[in-house]
Design a protein around this motif. Structure first.
Motif, mmCIF file in Angstrom:
data_model
loop_
_atom_site.group_PDB
_atom_site.id
_atom_site.type_symbol
_atom_site.label_atom_id
_atom_site.label_comp_id
_atom_site.label_asym_id
_atom_site.label_seq_id
_atom_site.Cartn_x
_atom_site.Cartn_y
_atom_site.Cartn_z
ATOM 1 N N ALA A 103 0.847 -1.197 0.000
ATOM 2 C CA ALA A 103 0.000 0.000 0.000
ATOM 3 C C ALA A 103 0.878 1.240 0.000
ATOM 4 N N GLY A 104 0.510 2.229 -0.805
ATOM 5 C CA GLY A 104 1.257 3.482 -0.864
ATOM 6 C C GLY A 104 2.492 3.412 -1.744
ATOM 7 N N LYS A 105 2.622 2.356 -2.548
ATOM 8 C CA LYS A 105 3.776 2.232 -3.447
ATOM 9 C C LYS A 105 3.329 2.473 -4.892
ATOM 10 N N TRP A 106 4.105 3.278 -5.599
ATOM 11 C CA TRP A 106 3.808 3.582 -6.996
ATOM 12 C C TRP A 106 4.659 2.699 -7.900
ATOM 13 N N VAL A 107 4.029 1.974 -8.806
ATOM 14 C CA VAL A 107 4.760 1.233 -9.824
ATOM 15 C C VAL A 107 5.139 2.211 -10.931
ATOM 16 N N THR A 108 6.417 2.293 -11.212
ATOM 17 C CA THR A 108 6.898 3.287 -12.179
ATOM 18 C C THR A 108 7.345 2.668 -13.494
ATOM 19 N N LYS A 109 7.514 1.322 -13.502
ATOM 20 C CA LYS A 109 8.009 0.709 -14.733
ATOM 21 C C LYS A 109 7.515 -0.734 -14.840
ATOM 22 N N ILE A 110 7.129 -1.113 -16.043
ATOM 23 C CA ILE A 110 6.839 -2.514 -16.359
ATOM 24 C C ILE A 110 7.877 -2.953 -17.385
ATOM 25 N N ASP A 111 8.761 -3.866 -16.990
ATOM 26 C CA ASP A 111 9.773 -4.399 -17.898
ATOM 27 C C ASP A 111 9.207 -5.675 -18.511
ATOM 28 N N ARG A 112 8.683 -5.585 -19.708
ATOM 29 C CA ARG A 112 7.983 -6.716 -20.321
ATOM 30 C C ARG A 112 8.948 -7.801 -20.778
ATOM 31 N N GLN A 113 10.185 -7.436 -21.079
ATOM 32 C CA GLN A 113 11.146 -8.470 -21.498
ATOM 33 C C GLN A 113 11.543 -9.351 -20.320
ATOM 34 N N ARG A 114 11.797 -8.740 -19.178
ATOM 35 C CA ARG A 114 12.201 -9.496 -17.984
ATOM 36 C C ARG A 114 10.991 -9.948 -17.164
ATOM 37 N N CYS A 115 9.768 -9.471 -17.523
ATOM 38 C CA CYS A 115 8.541 -9.757 -16.759
ATOM 39 C C CYS A 115 8.709 -9.340 -15.302
ATOM 40 N N VAL A 116 9.036 -8.045 -15.111
ATOM 41 C CA VAL A 116 9.258 -7.489 -13.777
ATOM 42 C C VAL A 116 8.576 -6.130 -13.706
ATOM 43 N N SER B 269 4.094 3.698 -21.285
ATOM 44 C CA SER B 269 5.548 3.721 -21.125
ATOM 45 C C SER B 269 6.154 2.333 -21.305
ATOM 46 N N ALA B 270 5.321 1.277 -21.096
ATOM 47 C CA ALA B 270 5.804 -0.092 -21.274
ATOM 48 C C ALA B 270 5.599 -0.585 -22.701
ATOM 49 N N GLY B 271 5.058 0.259 -23.558
ATOM 50 C CA GLY B 271 4.847 -0.127 -24.943
ATOM 51 C C GLY B 271 3.593 -0.947 -25.176
ATOM 52 N N ILE B 272 2.694 -0.969 -24.209
ATOM 53 C CA ILE B 272 1.423 -1.681 -24.370
ATOM 54 C C ILE B 272 0.497 -0.806 -25.217
ATOM 55 N N HIS B 273 -0.172 -1.405 -26.185
ATOM 56 C CA HIS B 273 -0.983 -0.627 -27.121
ATOM 57 C C HIS B 273 -2.131 0.071 -26.391
#
Length: 814
Positions: free
Chosen positions: A80-93, A252-256
């Protein structure tokens, strides 16, 4: 973490994302190791209820849907209270703002939406607040304690709820709106004008057709300036000018993405490992902001995450039922009429009621209701089903006339109803019980209210009222029914899909049907088993063997159980005509079995009440010996054919109604139908047999016979619709058999003829039964064929020993 568990990460701790987890845990509780990221410091709460929290009518804790213990109990790791700033789709992280990295096998994005902040000077001044979260509400409450004047930018639902909450906190509130009337997406100009007038009487001030140029002040807001130069003072400015999908992270993760994150019918993005639900989603070009579509999306996403792979989200047909500061509103479809459309209008200013229906080609295209919204669900059902309303144009504005006061007691506004007022007469459920269940059990849908309270679960006449109570209690956007309504929780298939599968796949047994349609529960439930049994029976007469275990108790034992555990026995009396010999036989049987009460019924029969279960087969044996057959007073079947004495005795009689009634009853007795089915034949238009409140009614006239359909008495009094006029008794028999057969083949189980006709439209019934002579003959032939297998007297069979175990007395254990 167990090594073989699939890792599921959910970005978003709001209503759509967590509803997906709730559905997933029901389907596949041990499949996933689940991690949830939420930008807010709170557990999942009901955002709809922010307005009553703002006004002080409710505490935040009352809005919490899943408390901290829920996450712990279901082994869900919540950040709770954490912002996800990046989705690395190649590493699935996924990575957070504080450096945490969490791997995933499946990812669910449920980032919701952001409030629209107008790009004007002064938006960063202290005292300018968006209205979207509990944090915003707490800031507004704090401001209200030290400030006097508030301006809300935006006259939609959110803006008006914010304005109302601040007014109740003691502030002077003005609403600034770009359009000519408030809530233009839900109301037309007349409805919006009525709403504006009502809210002005409660203290709100409106600045309509105004465009804000800037917010002025030094360090703190002091006021607002419009483009025409006019200024208004303000200590607090609330931005409620709408929302837009929160898609920045996905982009930002390149998702359409387009307006939202683009998903297919399984709620899957262009990346097959990533799903998305909620306000951030764009499906078939549409985005949704109301709760019901989001919950429907959640169910579909969960179905595919659980690898069931059967559900599809096909979009939602949305109607909106709202409660704005104590005023009921409803809208559905396209309610702004075009050149090809017609408008039906009703306005009663004294009562504060306004209704507008938009028709094209005699089908409902849109509806707006203000003040009295009880019939909103009925209009929405007709709109969604494309019902031809040509036969009900004269009264459609007045609502479901067959409901009468039994349906909703004349209550135009649920807000004014006492908590002790009875809502559901069938199950004795009052308003307070429903409200408490909604609040305490965190209910959102009509189905959930039915499951917890039984309100609206029997005859259905109070459905509109229950939905109004939901809208009023939720305080916001209780809305819509899903575009596809499953039969029950055991399946995702509709009644129509099940019936089609039975015939198309040549399915002739319950186990085969459940296996073919991937039933979720191995034996079904009390709701679907009787329906499936009936659908198989009506599809394959003579081939399918009736499953008594799938019958309700009354049908299983062929007698109506009474409150003391005894039963009533009602023999069939053809057309209500009996003889001294039959009456003597009944009297002797009543004496022999010491029947405590003998009663003449409203259906012109004789009821023997207080018979013990073990005596039923013996009594039936005596009845059969005296020439009687079962009256089927217990069944979803042909009950009675009520007649008057007609031309044989009555000086007003035009035809032999008694003789015709007996012929009709001898043709139709024993037939199983979706619900009970009653017939009457009246000898003249004086209608002594009450033919115009029966499922199939015949009124004799000098020149022939008028045929009426779709009536009923009881809780839902509804007068029949006129079907046609015929010249001969043979035609009456054919039309009766054809009507019963199309009802048997197409109505939902437990649908009376009245709601079935209202759903499909009288024009459709006329097309099938009156206009299509070849089709009518085929229906009649199928009805007669099915009757070959239905007219074996169940009383005779059981008197001879069939199902003897059902009537054996329980052993007494010392």
């Amino acid at each position: 973490m167990e090594k073989n568990k699939t890792r599921l990460v959910v970005i978003g701790n709001g209503m759509a994302g967590i509803r997906t987890l709730e559905e997933l845990l029901k389907m596949s509780p041990d499949e996933y190791d689940i991690t949830v990221f939420g930008a807010e410091l709170q557990p999942n709460y009901n955002r709809i209820l922010l307005s009553p929290v703002l006004s002080g009518e409710m505490a935040f804790q009352d809005t919490v849907l899943n408390d901290w213990s829920w996450y712990k109990d279901n082994n869900i790791k919540l950040h709770a209270g954490k912002w996800v700033t990046k989705i690395d789709r190649q590493r699935c992280v996924v990575e957070t703002d504080d450096g945490l990295a969490v791997p995933y096998d499946r990812l669910l994005i449920a980032t919701g939406s952001n409030p629209i902040i107008l790009p004007i000077p002064g938006v960063n001044l202290s005292g300018v607040i968006a209205y979207r979260s509990i944090d915003d509400v707490e800031k507004m409450q704090a401001a209200a304690k030290v400030s006097k004047r508030a301006v809300v930018i935006g006259g939609g639902l959110l803006g008006l709820e914010a304005a109302n909450g601040l007014t109740l906190q003691g502030m002077e509130v003005a609403v600034v709106h770009l359009c000519d009337w408030p809530m233009e997406r839900q109301l037309d100009k007349v409805g919006g004008g009525l709403l504006k007038d009502a809210l002005e009487k409660r203290g709100l001030k409106f600045y309509l057709s105004r465009q804000t140029e800037s917010i002025f002040g030094m360090d703190k807001v002091r006021g607002l300036r419009f483009k025409d130069g006019e200024e208004i003072e303000a200590d607090l400015v609330v931005m409620a000018a709408g929302i837009r999908p929160n898609i920045a992270l996905a982009k930002s993760a390149g998702i359409h993405c387009e307006r939202g994150i683009v998903v297919n019918d399984t709620m899957q993005t262009y990346d097959p490992k990533i799903y998305s639900v909620g306000e951030c989603v764009q499906h078939r070009g549409q985005t949704y902001g109301l709760v019901a579509p989001l919950f429907e999306q959640a169910k579909v996403a969960a179905n595919h995450l659980a690898e069931y792979g059967r559900m599809r989200y096909e979009g939602s047909s949305v109607s909106t039922k709202l409660k704005v500061t104590g005023i009921d509103l409803f809208s559905a479809g396209d309610f702004n009429a075009g050149p090809e459309d017609e408008e039906l209008l009703l306005q009663d200013s004294a009562r504060g009621v306004y209704k507008k229906l938009v028709l094209r080609d005699n089908k409902l295209r849109g509806a707006v209701m203000y003040g009295d919204t009880i019939d909103g669900p009925w209009y929405f059902q007709m709109l969604r089903d494309g019902t031809d309303v040509s036969e009900m144009r004269e009264h459609i504005l007045f609502g479901q006339v067959h409901l009468g006061d039994a349906g909703h007691g004349g209550a135009a506004s649920v807000a004014n109803m006492d908590d002790k007022a009875e809502v559901c007469g069938c199950n004795g459920v009052c308003k307070g019980t429903i409200v408490n269940a909604i609040v305490e059990k965190k209910l959102f849908t009509l189905e959930e209210v039915r499951a917890h309270t039984k309100a609206s679960s029997s005859c259905g006449s109070c459905t509109g009222l229950v939905e109004s109570i939901l809208a009023n209690t939720l305080g916001g956007d209780y809305s819509t029914k899903p575009s596809k309504k499953a039969m029950c929780s055991c399946t995702e298939d509709t009644h129509e899909e099940v019936r089609a599968a039975i015939t198309q796949q040549n399915i002739k047994s319950l186990p085969q049907l459940m296996q073919a349609l991937h039933w979720k529960t191995p034996d079904g439930c009390h709701s679907c088993r009787p329906a499936l049994n009936f659908y198989l029976l009506s599809a394959w007469p003579g081939e399918y063997e009736d499953d008594s275990r799938s019958r309700f108790i009354n049908e299983r034992v062929h007698a109506n159980i009474q409150k003391d555990g005894t039963y009533s026995v009602i023999p069939r009396i053809w057309g209500g005509v009996t003889s001294p010999a039959e009456l003597r036989a009944i009297a002797d049987i009543a004496d022999k079995y010491q029947v405590p009460t003998v009663k003449i019924t409203g259906g012109q029969r004789i009821d023997l009440l207080g018979v013990t279960k073990e005596n039923l087969p013996k009594m039936w044996g005596d009845m059969v010996a005296a020439g009687f057959v079962s009256g089927h007073a217990y069944g979803k079947s042909l009950r009675t054919v009520k007649t008057c004495v007609g031309s044989e005795w009555c000086r007003f009689g035009t035809q032999d109604s008694t003789g015709l009634g007996i012929k009709v009853e001898k043709m139709t007795w024993g037939s199983w139908t979706p619900h009970k089915f009653k017939i009457a034949v009246s000898g003249c238009p004086r209608n002594c047999a009450e033919a115009t409140i029966k499922d199939f009614g015949v009124v004799c006239v000098d020149s022939g016979y008028e045929i009426h359909v779709g009536g009923n008495g009881g809780i839902k009094v509804r007068v029949t619709d006129f079907l046609c006029k015929v010249a001969t008794e043979a035609e009456v028999m054919e039309y009766c058999g054809a009507f019963m057969q199309v009802y048997r083949e197409e109505a939902h189980y437990l649908d009376r003829t009245a709601p079935w006709i209202e759903r499909v439209g009288l024009a459709y019934v006329k097309q099938r039964v009156v206009e299509d002579a070849v089709g009518r003959a085929e229906l009649y032939a199928r009805f007669l064929e099915s009757q070959r297998y239905s007219q074996d007297d169940p009383w005779k069979e059981r008197a001879e020993g069939k199902d003897a175990h059902e009537y054996a007395a329980l052993a007494t254990i010392e």
